[in-house]
Structure formats: C-alpha cells, structure tokens
Scaffold this active site. Structure first.
Site, PDB file in Angstrom:
ATOM      1  N   HIS A 175     122.453  58.000 124.801  1.00 62.14           N
ATOM      2  CA  HIS A 175     121.085  57.032 124.200  1.00 62.14           C
ATOM      3  C   HIS A 175     121.548  55.532 124.339  1.00 62.14           C
ATOM      4  O   HIS A 175     120.567  54.577 124.817  1.00 62.14           O
ATOM      5  CB  HIS A 175     120.947  57.441 122.657  1.00 62.14           C
ATOM      6  CG  HIS A 175     120.070  58.516 122.438  1.00 62.14           C
ATOM      7  ND1 HIS A 175     118.967  58.760 123.223  1.00 62.14           N
ATOM      8  CD2 HIS A 175     120.340  59.612 121.689  1.00 62.14           C
ATOM      9  CE1 HIS A 175     118.349  59.900 122.598  1.00 62.14           C
ATOM     10  NE2 HIS A 175     119.461  60.403 121.789  1.00 62.14           N
TER      11      HIS A 175
ATOM     12  N   GLU B 278     114.066  57.377 117.908  1.00 64.77           N
ATOM     13  CA  GLU B 278     113.290  58.774 117.907  1.00 64.77           C
ATOM     14  C   GLU B 278     112.109  58.413 116.822  1.00 64.77           C
ATOM     15  O   GLU B 278     111.281  59.173 116.511  1.00 64.77           O
ATOM     16  CB  GLU B 278     113.902  59.911 117.808  1.00 64.77           C
ATOM     17  CG  GLU B 278     115.264  60.141 118.711  1.00 64.77           C
ATOM     18  CD  GLU B 278     114.665  61.098 119.881  1.00 64.77           C
ATOM     19  OE1 GLU B 278     113.579  61.429 119.972  1.00 64.77           O
ATOM     20  OE2 GLU B 278     115.499  61.121 120.903  1.00 64.77           O
TER      21      GLU B 278
ATOM     22  N   HIS C 244     119.496  56.435 115.772  1.00 62.95           N
ATOM     23  CA  HIS C 244     118.917  57.599 116.482  1.00 62.95           C
ATOM     24  C   HIS C 244     117.412  57.671 116.022  1.00 62.95           C
ATOM     25  O   HIS C 244     116.512  57.703 116.828  1.00 62.95           O
ATOM     26  CB  HIS C 244     119.752  58.891 116.201  1.00 62.95           C
ATOM     27  CG  HIS C 244     119.154  59.935 117.397  1.00 62.95           C
ATOM     28  ND1 HIS C 244     118.386  60.641 117.093  1.00 62.95           N
ATOM     29  CD2 HIS C 244     119.927  60.241 118.246  1.00 62.95           C
ATOM     30  CE1 HIS C 244     118.011  61.464 117.949  1.00 62.95           C
ATOM     31  NE2 HIS C 244     118.822  61.530 118.913  1.00 62.95           N
TER      32      HIS C 244
HETATM   33 CO    CO Z   1     118.961  62.330 120.805  1.00 59.57          CO
END
Ligand code: CO
Length: 291
Positions: free
Chosen positions: A240, A208, A178
C-alpha cells in the site's frame, strides 16, 4: 465368594482407571515448561518490511532476552508468495502447534496489527480454538497498536515528534492508514482528533475506508499549505505504501496530490521502524505477560 470376586473386579477396574488417569497426567507433564513470544503480523512480501520486522524483534528481545521470539503471518496470500520464493512462514495456528511440540506451555501472542479490526479478531478466535483443543496450554494475546485512548495519545506525541521539522516549517503531514469496514475503523477519526490537538496540520486518511483521501484534501485546502509529507500509518511500508501512497500510477496519493498542485514528499517508513512506537506494542505485550 461372589462378593470377593466383585470387589476384586472393582479393584482391578479402579487400578486400570487410575493408570489411565495417570497416563493423562503424564501427557500434561509432557507439556514443556518454556514460555515464548509469538509476534503476529499480516506479513509482507516487500523487502523494506523485512528490516522493520527485524527491528521489532530486536526491540522485543532487548526486553525479553531470555525468551524465544518467533513469527507468524496471518495473510495466506503473503505466505504463498513467500513460499514460492522458498521462504516458509507459519500461520498463527501452525506456529502455536510447533511451539507446543518444541516444549512451550506458555505462549504470548503479540498482535502487530494497528487497529483491533478483523485481522486481530480472527487471531483472537484462532487462539481461543487452539487453547480449547490443546489442554494445559496457556496462550494470551496482546492488544494491537491503536487500542485505547492512551495508545492514541502516545502515538500522536511520537509522530508529532518524528515530524517536528515539518510542523515547525508550517507544512502538512498526511498519514495513510489502511481502513476497514470493521467498527474499529473509528480509531482513525479518534486519532485525527488527538492529532489535531497536537499539530493542526497533520491529517489522517485511509486507503480502504473513511476518512478518504478526498476528506484529507478538503482539509488541506482550508489550510492553504502547499507542501505535504505523506507517510504510512501502517506497521510496515509494504504494498500500500509503495503503490497506493508513493507510486507513480495516476490514482496514487502522491500523484493525486501533485495534480492538485501540492509539493509532495513521501516517507516510506512503517510504524514498526520507530522504536518508540514499537514500545507501545511492547507495553501491550507486558500487560498480558504479567497477567
Ligand atoms: Co490492504
């Protein structure tokens, strides 16, 4: 006489005070004696993760068959989406409150987060607030998956084993984490170091933060390998994984890699789908349970 009156008053006051105190004690006694497990995840509105959560629960119940296992999702957005479908999932504070009402005095929260980032630290704060406001309740919190170096080593060994066919075929495997602006983002680069030592062509990127997909592509280019398996380094294969990783949009990892000439295979499985990986969370649960 005056003295007697005062003594009597004192006696009465003491008796009242004593009664008040024993009421308090009764309240404490009214706390149940049950010990329970509360599994806490970000949550997901996708169908696949439901099976992942079921698998995690089954694995935990194998170890603690005599204990009740409950769930809480930290994401308000996910809980609202699910509520719209008639599925009411508790937040961690709601779940702890209900457990107290249902006779639990000891709760083990097990974080199903991957890194000790903002989500995990918010959960810790929620727990501390609950303990402060609910006298007598014993609540502890188990570490997330990638907490210390031994976790990273163990996770690396398991994933190299899961993808040993790809490794032996000389293909690359890319793990999509993530990523966060929290300092715990360092877990991804540390995990990459561990992984590199075990499988030279296994790479870690994040959606991210860093390492980015571009960082991963730069490394891939140096290997000359043209076949890449992409899979999530997340507890579940949710939004995601389905969109940012394996989706058909032009900025998904699959599309970007294909545009660079790679043959891309996607494995839509979350880390919680592998029992050996669930055992790492289980190890953390055991650490706090036995303390
Ligand atoms: Co997220």
């Amino acid at each position: 006489m005056k003295f007697l009156k005062q003594s009597l008053l004192l006696l009465l006051t003491s008796a009242l005070l004593f009664t008040a105190c024993s009421d308090d004690d009764d309240d404490k006694k009214e706390l149940g004696e049950k010990e329970g497990i509360l599994l806490v995840t970000f949550g997901s509105s996708y169908p696949g993760p439901k099976d992942t959560f079921k698998n995690i629960e089954e694995e935990v119940k194998k170890e603690y068959s005599n204990m009740e296992v409950r769930w809480a999702y930290t994401s308000h957005i996910i809980r609202n989406i699910l509520l719209g479908r008639g599925e009411d999932i508790d937040s961690p504070e709601e779940a702890m409150k209900k457990m107290k009402e249902d006779g639990f005095s000891k709760i083990i929260l097990q974080s199903l987060h991957v890194i000790p980032g903002a989500e995990y630290n918010d959960l810790k704060a929620t727990m501390e607030k609950f303990v402060k406001e609910n006298e007598g309740m014993k609540v502890s919190l188990g570490h997330p998956l990638m907490y210390d170096d031994s976790d990273l080593d163990e996770l690396g060994d398991i994933l190299v084993d899961v993808f040993k066919a790809e490794k032996e075929a000389g293909e690359a495997v890319v793990f999509m984490g993530h990523g966060t602006h929290h300092e715990a983002n360092d877990r991804y680069s540390r995990f990459q170091e561990k992984l590199t030592a075990k499988a030279a062509n296994f790479f870690v990127g994040t959606v991210e933060a860093s390492p980015t997909l571009d960082d991963v592509i730069a490394k891939l280019e140096k290997t000359g390998i043209k076949t890449v398996t992409v899979t999530p380094l997340m507890s579940v294969a949710g939004d995601h994984a389905n969109n940012d990783m394996a989706g058909d949009e032009e900025d998904s990892w699959k599309t970007v890699l294909e545009a660079k000439g790679y043959a891309v295979k996607t494995v839509l499985k979350g880390l919680g789908d592998y029992d050996d990986i669930v055992a790492i969370w289980g190890k953390h649960l055991k650490e706090v349970k036995e303390n």
